[in-house]
Scaffold this motif. Sequence first.
Motif, PDB file in Angstrom:
ATOM      1  N   ALA A  71       0.872  -1.174   0.000  1.00 61.69           N
ATOM      2  CA  ALA A  71       0.000   0.000   0.000  1.00 61.69           C
ATOM      3  C   ALA A  71       0.906   1.219   0.000  1.00 61.69           C
ATOM      4  O   ALA A  71       1.978   1.218   0.625  1.00 61.69           O
ATOM      5  N   GLY A  72       0.487   2.263  -0.716  1.00 62.18           N
ATOM      6  CA  GLY A  72       1.333   3.449  -0.767  1.00 62.18           C
ATOM      7  C   GLY A  72       0.731   4.548  -1.623  1.00 62.18           C
ATOM      8  O   GLY A  72      -0.474   4.580  -1.871  1.00 62.18           O
ATOM      9  N   ILE A  73       1.600   5.462  -2.077  1.00 66.49           N
ATOM     10  CA  ILE A  73       1.204   6.634  -2.859  1.00 66.49           C
ATOM     11  C   ILE A  73       1.834   6.537  -4.247  1.00 66.49           C
ATOM     12  O   ILE A  73       3.028   6.246  -4.376  1.00 66.49           O
ATOM     13  N   VAL A  74       1.029   6.801  -5.281  1.00 66.42           N
ATOM     14  CA  VAL A  74       1.578   6.810  -6.637  1.00 66.42           C
ATOM     15  C   VAL A  74       2.576   7.959  -6.764  1.00 66.42           C
ATOM     16  O   VAL A  74       2.229   9.126  -6.573  1.00 66.42           O
ATOM     17  N   GLU A  75       3.827   7.620  -7.096  1.00 73.23           N
ATOM     18  CA  GLU A  75       4.906   8.599  -7.215  1.00 73.23           C
ATOM     19  C   GLU A  75       5.088   9.057  -8.662  1.00 73.23           C
ATOM     20  O   GLU A  75       5.267  10.240  -8.936  1.00 73.23           O
ATOM     21  N   LYS A  76       5.048   8.107  -9.595  1.00 76.73           N
ATOM     22  CA  LYS A  76       5.206   8.409 -11.016  1.00 76.73           C
ATOM     23  C   LYS A  76       4.259   7.525 -11.820  1.00 76.73           C
ATOM     24  O   LYS A  76       3.968   6.397 -11.427  1.00 76.73           O
ATOM     25  N   VAL A  77       3.826   8.050 -12.961  1.00 79.31           N
ATOM     26  CA  VAL A  77       2.923   7.307 -13.839  1.00 79.31           C
ATOM     27  C   VAL A  77       3.611   7.103 -15.183  1.00 79.31           C
ATOM     28  O   VAL A  77       4.092   8.064 -15.799  1.00 79.31           O
ATOM     29  N   GLY A  78       3.690   5.855 -15.634  1.00 78.80           N
ATOM     30  CA  GLY A  78       4.321   5.559 -16.906  1.00 78.80           C
ATOM     31  C   GLY A  78       3.433   5.894 -18.095  1.00 78.80           C
ATOM     32  O   GLY A  78       2.233   6.153 -17.955  1.00 78.80           O
ATOM     33  N   ARG A  79       4.014   5.878 -19.274  1.00 81.31           N
ATOM     34  CA  ARG A  79       3.268   6.187 -20.496  1.00 81.31           C
ATOM     35  C   ARG A  79       2.101   5.220 -20.679  1.00 81.31           C
ATOM     36  O   ARG A  79       2.217   4.020 -20.403  1.00 81.31           O
ATOM     37  N   GLY A  80       0.983   5.751 -21.126  1.00 87.02           N
ATOM     38  CA  GLY A  80      -0.163   4.913 -21.421  1.00 87.02           C
ATOM     39  C   GLY A  80      -1.079   4.653 -20.251  1.00 87.02           C
ATOM     40  O   GLY A  80      -2.141   4.039 -20.417  1.00 87.02           O
ATOM     41  N   VAL A  81      -0.713   5.095 -19.053  1.00 97.61           N
ATOM     42  CA  VAL A  81      -1.558   4.881 -17.870  1.00 97.61           C
ATOM     43  C   VAL A  81      -2.508   6.065 -17.726  1.00 97.61           C
ATOM     44  O   VAL A  81      -2.070   7.206 -17.573  1.00 97.61           O
ATOM     45  N   THR A  82      -3.797   5.794 -17.777  1.00 99.62           N
ATOM     46  CA  THR A  82      -4.785   6.869 -17.720  1.00 99.62           C
ATOM     47  C   THR A  82      -5.708   6.791 -16.504  1.00 99.62           C
ATOM     48  O   THR A  82      -6.433   7.744 -16.220  1.00 99.62           O
ATOM     49  N   ASN A  83      -5.678   5.650 -15.804  1.00 97.52           N
ATOM     50  CA  ASN A  83      -6.622   5.467 -14.689  1.00 97.52           C
ATOM     51  C   ASN A  83      -6.027   5.826 -13.335  1.00 97.52           C
ATOM     52  O   ASN A  83      -6.711   5.726 -12.316  1.00 97.52           O
ATOM     53  N   LEU A  84      -4.766   6.228 -13.312  1.00 95.09           N
ATOM     54  CA  LEU A  84      -4.097   6.579 -12.065  1.00 95.09           C
ATOM     55  C   LEU A  84      -3.311   7.861 -12.262  1.00 95.09           C
ATOM     56  O   LEU A  84      -2.880   8.170 -13.375  1.00 95.09           O
ATOM     57  N   LYS A  85      -3.092   8.583 -11.147  1.00 94.87           N
ATOM     58  CA  LYS A  85      -2.305   9.818 -11.222  1.00 94.87           C
ATOM     59  C   LYS A  85      -1.415   9.930  -9.990  1.00 94.87           C
ATOM     60  O   LYS A  85      -1.633   9.242  -8.970  1.00 94.87           O
ATOM     61  N   GLU A  86      -0.421  10.775 -10.091  1.00 93.97           N
ATOM     62  CA  GLU A  86       0.479  11.008  -8.960  1.00 93.97           C
ATOM     63  C   GLU A  86      -0.316  11.484  -7.745  1.00 93.97           C
ATOM     64  O   GLU A  86      -1.208  12.322  -7.862  1.00 93.97           O
ATOM     65  N   GLY A  87       0.017  10.925  -6.579  1.00 93.41           N
ATOM     66  CA  GLY A  87      -0.659  11.299  -5.348  1.00 93.41           C
ATOM     67  C   GLY A  87      -1.795  10.378  -4.941  1.00 93.41           C
ATOM     68  O   GLY A  87      -2.290  10.461  -3.812  1.00 93.41           O
ATOM     69  N   ASP A  88      -2.226   9.485  -5.842  1.00 97.41           N
ATOM     70  CA  ASP A  88      -3.298   8.555  -5.496  1.00 97.41           C
ATOM     71  C   ASP A  88      -2.859   7.609  -4.382  1.00 97.41           C
ATOM     72  O   ASP A  88      -1.721   7.108  -4.388  1.00 97.41           O
ATOM     73  N   GLN A  89      -3.758   7.369  -3.422  1.00 98.63           N
ATOM     74  CA  GLN A  89      -3.524   6.366  -2.392  1.00 98.63           C
ATOM     75  C   GLN A  89      -4.008   5.015  -2.921  1.00 98.63           C
ATOM     76  O   GLN A  89      -5.171   4.881  -3.301  1.00 98.63           O
ATOM     77  N   VAL A  90      -3.122   4.037  -2.938  1.00102.08           N
ATOM     78  CA  VAL A  90      -3.435   2.784  -3.623  1.00102.08           C
ATOM     79  C   VAL A  90      -2.935   1.569  -2.838  1.00102.08           C
ATOM     80  O   VAL A  90      -2.100   1.676  -1.931  1.00102.08           O
ATOM     81  N   ILE A  91      -3.468   0.416  -3.235  1.00 99.74           N
ATOM     82  CA  ILE A  91      -2.883  -0.863  -2.865  1.00 99.74           C
ATOM     83  C   ILE A  91      -2.560  -1.584  -4.166  1.00 99.74           C
ATOM     84  O   ILE A  91      -3.149  -1.274  -5.211  1.00 99.74           O
ATOM     85  N   ALA A  92      -1.636  -2.538  -4.125  1.00 96.96           N
ATOM     86  CA  ALA A  92      -1.229  -3.170  -5.374  1.00 96.96           C
ATOM     87  C   ALA A  92      -0.720  -4.581  -5.148  1.00 96.96           C
ATOM     88  O   ALA A  92      -0.085  -4.881  -4.126  1.00 96.96           O
ATOM     89  N   LEU A  93      -0.997  -5.432  -6.128  1.00100.48           N
ATOM     90  CA  LEU A  93      -0.397  -6.758  -6.203  1.00100.48           C
ATOM     91  C   LEU A  93       0.880  -6.618  -7.023  1.00100.48           C
ATOM     92  O   LEU A  93       0.842  -6.218  -8.193  1.00100.48           O
ATOM     93  N   CYS A  94       2.012  -6.927  -6.420  1.00 92.12           N
ATOM     94  CA  CYS A  94       3.306  -6.788  -7.095  1.00 92.12           C
ATOM     95  C   CYS A  94       3.734  -8.120  -7.699  1.00 92.12           C
ATOM     96  O   CYS A  94       3.360  -9.186  -7.219  1.00 92.12           O
ATOM     97  N   ASN A  95       4.557  -8.062  -8.725  1.00 91.12           N
ATOM     98  CA  ASN A  95       5.192  -9.271  -9.248  1.00 91.12           C
ATOM     99  C   ASN A  95       6.483  -9.577  -8.495  1.00 91.12           C
ATOM    100  O   ASN A  95       7.148 -10.574  -8.762  1.00 91.12           O
ATOM    101  N   GLY A  96       6.813  -8.730  -7.547  1.00 92.43           N
ATOM    102  CA  GLY A  96       8.021  -8.818  -6.733  1.00 92.43           C
ATOM    103  C   GLY A  96       8.437  -7.412  -6.349  1.00 92.43           C
ATOM    104  O   GLY A  96       7.917  -6.432  -6.871  1.00 92.43           O
TER     105      GLY A  96
END
Length: 339
Positions: A71-96
Amino acid sequence: MTEKTMQAISIEQPGGPEVLKLVEAPMPYAYEGEVLIKVHAAGVNRPDILQRMGAYPPPKDASPLPGLEVAGIVEKVGRGVTNLKEGDQVIALCNGGGYAEYVAVPAGQVLPLPNGWTMTEGAALPETLFTVQQTMIDRAGLESGQTVLIHGGAGGIGAAAIQLAKLKDCFVLATASSEEKLDYVRSVGADIAINYLTEDFVEKTKTATKDKGANVILDIIGSDYVDRNIRAAAIEGTIVQLANLGGREATITMGLVVAKRLTIFGSTLRAQPNEVKENIANNMKSQIWPALESGKFIKPKISTYELQDASAAHRDMDAGDHFGKIVLRTSANTDVRND
């Protein structure tokens, strides 16, 4: 230009908890379709233990660092990502790579931190919910009114499975090994709690269902539990094998599998394509998030450790007497609830 670094937990070599070391590692980059998350908390899971022991190597394109949920804060958004923005509070399933101050994650595996949940609480959700959604709901097709038998009910996956089954108005039996754990599985919704050390879960299941058996069984033990699950299953029941903590080999009564028209399937999550995980995430957001945010889903019991104490967290999990979830907190974590 100097490469940016971060603190992370590395596996020095396969072995016990002592091989987990706090190191300075390169900060990951948000490539196309990814987001970079500033980690506030990271969940500890059984696959992390296996990776530490050298028994569960990461996929070739994944970070070699352990950690499958954050769980954390979106720091950077890669190209092509439109559903998230910097500063969003999120949880995530990581591949590692979750045991770190930053982690890059495919955007489709990122979900909003539920309203009313802290970062520490949110970090306990992804691995368990993705696993149960994919297996018990999406593949086994759990339906309202069915009977479910869940082994290891006091663990992270077990407790989540109990609650998702209850959200579908199912009758739930769950196994655990102590009175404290049995009380916990009842507190999260189990209708019947079975002490597998002193009680026969096959007979308890048959008695509770008037000999019909369980429609869906979630198992993490394997070994002799496989054949016992077959005996506890209902006609046209489904047995889901999530792990083999009791042993990888099993002798089964195929005659019962045929006579009962059973389905038995195994599942792993980490190696599946990102597209599959994105589909699971979409199902979770529509089916589970309303319950998380309305208070219908009981928050798990959580034990916390600081990131640098990851080895102590692994010793806790190795001991086998813990229950609920174990979460690592980074220095960024102030645990403000998402309101």
